[in-house]
Design a protein around this motif. Structure first.
Motif, PDB file in Angstrom:
ATOM      1  N   ASP A  13       9.004  49.424 -20.001  1.00 51.63           N
ATOM      2  CA  ASP A  13       9.793  48.878 -21.112  1.00 51.63           C
ATOM      3  C   ASP A  13      10.746  49.935 -21.662  1.00 51.63           C
ATOM      4  N   LEU A  14      10.232  51.151 -21.835  1.00 53.10           N
ATOM      5  CA  LEU A  14      11.041  52.220 -22.415  1.00 53.10           C
ATOM      6  C   LEU A  14      12.112  52.697 -21.443  1.00 53.10           C
ATOM      7  N   LYS A  15      11.793  52.687 -20.149  1.00 46.29           N
ATOM      8  CA  LYS A  15      12.800  53.052 -19.152  1.00 46.29           C
ATOM      9  C   LYS A  15      13.949  52.054 -19.155  1.00 46.29           C
ATOM     10  N   LYS A  16      13.608  50.777 -19.296  1.00 46.12           N
ATOM     11  CA  LYS A  16      14.651  49.750 -19.334  1.00 46.12           C
ATOM     12  C   LYS A  16      15.558  49.948 -20.541  1.00 46.12           C
ATOM     13  N   LEU A  17      14.956  50.246 -21.678  1.00 45.93           N
ATOM     14  CA  LEU A  17      15.754  50.504 -22.878  1.00 45.93           C
ATOM     15  C   LEU A  17      16.677  51.691 -22.648  1.00 45.93           C
ATOM     16  N   HIS A  18      16.137  52.725 -22.040  1.00 48.61           N
ATOM     17  CA  HIS A  18      16.908  53.945 -21.803  1.00 48.61           C
ATOM     18  C   HIS A  18      18.073  53.697 -20.850  1.00 48.61           C
ATOM     19  N   TYR A  19      17.779  53.227 -19.644  1.00 49.62           N
ATOM     20  CA  TYR A  19      18.810  53.170 -18.611  1.00 49.62           C
ATOM     21  C   TYR A  19      19.741  51.970 -18.745  1.00 49.62           C
ATOM     22  N   LYS A  20      19.284  50.902 -19.392  1.00 50.23           N
ATOM     23  CA  LYS A  20      20.148  49.733 -19.536  1.00 50.23           C
ATOM     24  C   LYS A  20      21.003  49.807 -20.794  1.00 50.23           C
ATOM     25  N   LYS A  21      20.435  50.326 -21.875  1.00 54.78           N
ATOM     26  CA  LYS A  21      21.148  50.315 -23.151  1.00 54.78           C
ATOM     27  C   LYS A  21      21.766  51.660 -23.516  1.00 54.78           C
ATOM     28  N   MET A  22      21.192  52.752 -23.012  1.00 53.51           N
ATOM     29  CA  MET A  22      21.715  54.075 -23.389  1.00 53.51           C
ATOM     30  C   MET A  22      21.640  55.033 -22.202  1.00 53.51           C
ATOM     31  N   PRO A  23      22.328  54.694 -21.092  1.00 52.70           N
ATOM     32  CA  PRO A  23      22.204  55.499 -19.872  1.00 52.70           C
ATOM     33  C   PRO A  23      22.689  56.934 -20.002  1.00 52.70           C
ATOM     34  N   SER A  24      23.598  57.190 -20.926  1.00 53.06           N
ATOM     35  CA  SER A  24      24.129  58.548 -21.060  1.00 53.06           C
ATOM     36  C   SER A  24      23.378  59.375 -22.102  1.00 53.06           C
ATOM     37  N   GLU A  25      22.338  58.797 -22.690  1.00 52.31           N
ATOM     38  CA  GLU A  25      21.586  59.503 -23.736  1.00 52.31           C
ATOM     39  C   GLU A  25      20.582  60.465 -23.103  1.00 52.31           C
ATOM     40  N   ARG A  26      20.808  61.746 -23.271  1.00 50.74           N
ATOM     41  CA  ARG A  26      19.966  62.734 -22.598  1.00 50.74           C
ATOM     42  C   ARG A  26      18.664  63.034 -23.335  1.00 50.74           C
ATOM     43  N   CYS A  27      18.544  62.571 -24.581  1.00 53.12           N
ATOM     44  CA  CYS A  27      17.324  62.845 -25.342  1.00 53.12           C
ATOM     45  C   CYS A  27      16.331  61.688 -25.304  1.00 53.12           C
ATOM     46  N   ALA A  28      16.689  60.589 -24.635  1.00 54.12           N
ATOM     47  CA  ALA A  28      15.814  59.416 -24.648  1.00 54.12           C
ATOM     48  C   ALA A  28      14.482  59.692 -23.958  1.00 54.12           C
ATOM     49  N   THR A  29      14.523  60.294 -22.780  1.00 53.37           N
ATOM     50  CA  THR A  29      13.281  60.510 -22.022  1.00 53.37           C
ATOM     51  C   THR A  29      12.282  61.380 -22.776  1.00 53.37           C
ATOM     52  N   PRO A  30      12.685  62.564 -23.273  1.00 56.97           N
ATOM     53  CA  PRO A  30      11.696  63.356 -24.019  1.00 56.97           C
ATOM     54  C   PRO A  30      11.239  62.687 -25.314  1.00 56.97           C
ATOM     55  N   PHE A  31      12.123  61.929 -25.961  1.00 58.51           N
ATOM     56  CA  PHE A  31      11.721  61.279 -27.210  1.00 58.51           C
ATOM     57  C   PHE A  31      10.710  60.173 -26.964  1.00 58.51           C
ATOM     58  N   PHE A  32      10.878  59.438 -25.869  1.00 53.97           N
ATOM     59  CA  PHE A  32      10.019  58.287 -25.626  1.00 53.97           C
ATOM     60  C   PHE A  32       8.604  58.670 -25.191  1.00 53.97           C
ATOM     61  N   SER A  33       8.266  59.938 -25.295  1.00 58.78           N
ATOM     62  CA  SER A  33       6.879  60.354 -25.043  1.00 58.78           C
ATOM     63  C   SER A  33       6.083  60.196 -26.339  1.00 58.78           C
ATOM     64  N   CYS A  34       6.092  58.977 -26.861  1.00 55.84           N
ATOM     65  CA  CYS A  34       5.424  58.686 -28.138  1.00 55.84           C
ATOM     66  C   CYS A  34       3.960  58.309 -27.942  1.00 55.84           C
ATOM     67  N   ASP A  35       3.514  58.351 -26.709  1.00 54.25           N
ATOM     68  CA  ASP A  35       2.159  57.914 -26.362  1.00 54.25           C
ATOM     69  C   ASP A  35       1.161  59.017 -26.718  1.00 54.25           C
ATOM     70  N   ARG A  36       0.698  59.018 -27.953  1.00 53.91           N
ATOM     71  CA  ARG A  36      -0.145  60.112 -28.443  1.00 53.91           C
ATOM     72  C   ARG A  36      -1.506  60.173 -27.762  1.00 53.91           C
ATOM     73  N   ASP A  37      -2.078  59.006 -27.432  1.00 49.43           N
ATOM     74  CA  ASP A  37      -3.408  59.027 -26.811  1.00 49.43           C
ATOM     75  C   ASP A  37      -3.342  59.044 -25.283  1.00 49.43           C
ATOM     76  N   LYS A  38      -2.123  59.157 -24.734  1.00 47.71           N
ATOM     77  CA  LYS A  38      -1.914  59.330 -23.290  1.00 47.71           C
ATOM     78  C   LYS A  38      -2.518  58.202 -22.450  1.00 47.71           C
ATOM     79  N   ASN A  39      -2.421  56.964 -22.946  1.00 43.82           N
ATOM     80  CA  ASN A  39      -2.940  55.832 -22.171  1.00 43.82           C
ATOM     81  C   ASN A  39      -1.825  55.050 -21.486  1.00 43.82           C
TER      82      ASN A  39
END
Length: 218
Positions: free
Chosen positions: A168-194
């Motif tokens: 879901d987050l990859k789709k948001l990144h590459y479809k809506k904001m492909p040139s945003e270089r901070c999206a990938t590191p920011f979307f590591s919001c998975d605190r419990d690593k599941n």
């Protein structure tokens, strides 16, 4: 599955009045649901041009595309050929290869959630008939920012299971904001690593980090 087949039949039935009396651009009107990963091709059936959703067998040379999952393919046909083989739904994020992004700086990463909330706020206003007098994000309270984050989560949670997958987050990144270089590191919001992001994790990631940056620099 049965649902995909039913949706496919419904999509094809809606095109029935147009078949045979419009140009071959019928595929622009047909969205493929089944087979999984297929794309539309116009074929001749009894001398009539008809759009069909098929898995491509061979692919002509065409321009490269970037998928919504961030992978570059030689052309759209190759994208759907692999999607059919893996039985995975995908789509084109944009024409051309996926953009190579330089490294996101710490300062940019800190600012990114604020900019993302700004974007979600703009989308909300567009849905509600945007007015120039609408309050900017700087005037929003913590509760209003939280509500905005929860609204965006609901929009992104397509299967309504209360969680956002990495897909879901990859789709948001590459479809809506492909040139945003901070999206990938920011979307590591998975605190419990599941490998799933809950609405609580999403809100903390978006609102808490946004406000931390805002109160530090604004």
């Amino acid at each position: 599955g049965g649902r995909a087949l039913r949706r496919q039949r419904e999509a094809e039935e809606r095109l029935t009045p147009y078949i045979g009396r419009v140009d071959p651009k019928l595929c622009e009107l047909l969205r493929c649901h089944s087979p999984v990963g297929s794309w539309c091709q116009v074929v001749q059936e009894k001398g009539i041009l008809t759009p069909k959703c098929v898995c491509p067998q061979s692919c002509p040379q065409r321009a490269p595309v970037c998928s919504v999952l961030g992978k570059t393919y030689g052309n759209k046909c190759l994208l759907h050929k692999e999607a059919c083989r893996k039985r995975r739904r995908t789509g084109v994020a944009h024409s051309g290869p996926c953009l190579l992004k330089s490294e996101c700086t710490e300062e940019e990463l800190g600012q990114f959630p604020y900019r993302l909330l700004d974007w979600f706020l703009l989308l909300r206003r567009m849905r509600e008939s945007y007015t120039p007098a609408a309050l900017p994000q700087t005037c929003l309270s913590h509760g209003e920012r939280t509500q905005l984050a929860e609204e965006s989560f609901t929009l992104l949670d397509k299967n309504k299971d209360g969680k956002l997958s990495r897909r879901d987050l990859k789709k948001l990144h590459y479809k809506k904001m492909p040139s945003e270089r901070c999206a990938t590191p920011f979307f590591s919001c998975d605190r419990d690593k599941n490998r799933k992001v809950t609405v609580k994790e999403w809100t903390a990631c978006l609102v808490d980090r946004s406000e931390a940056w805002f109160y530090r620099f604004m």
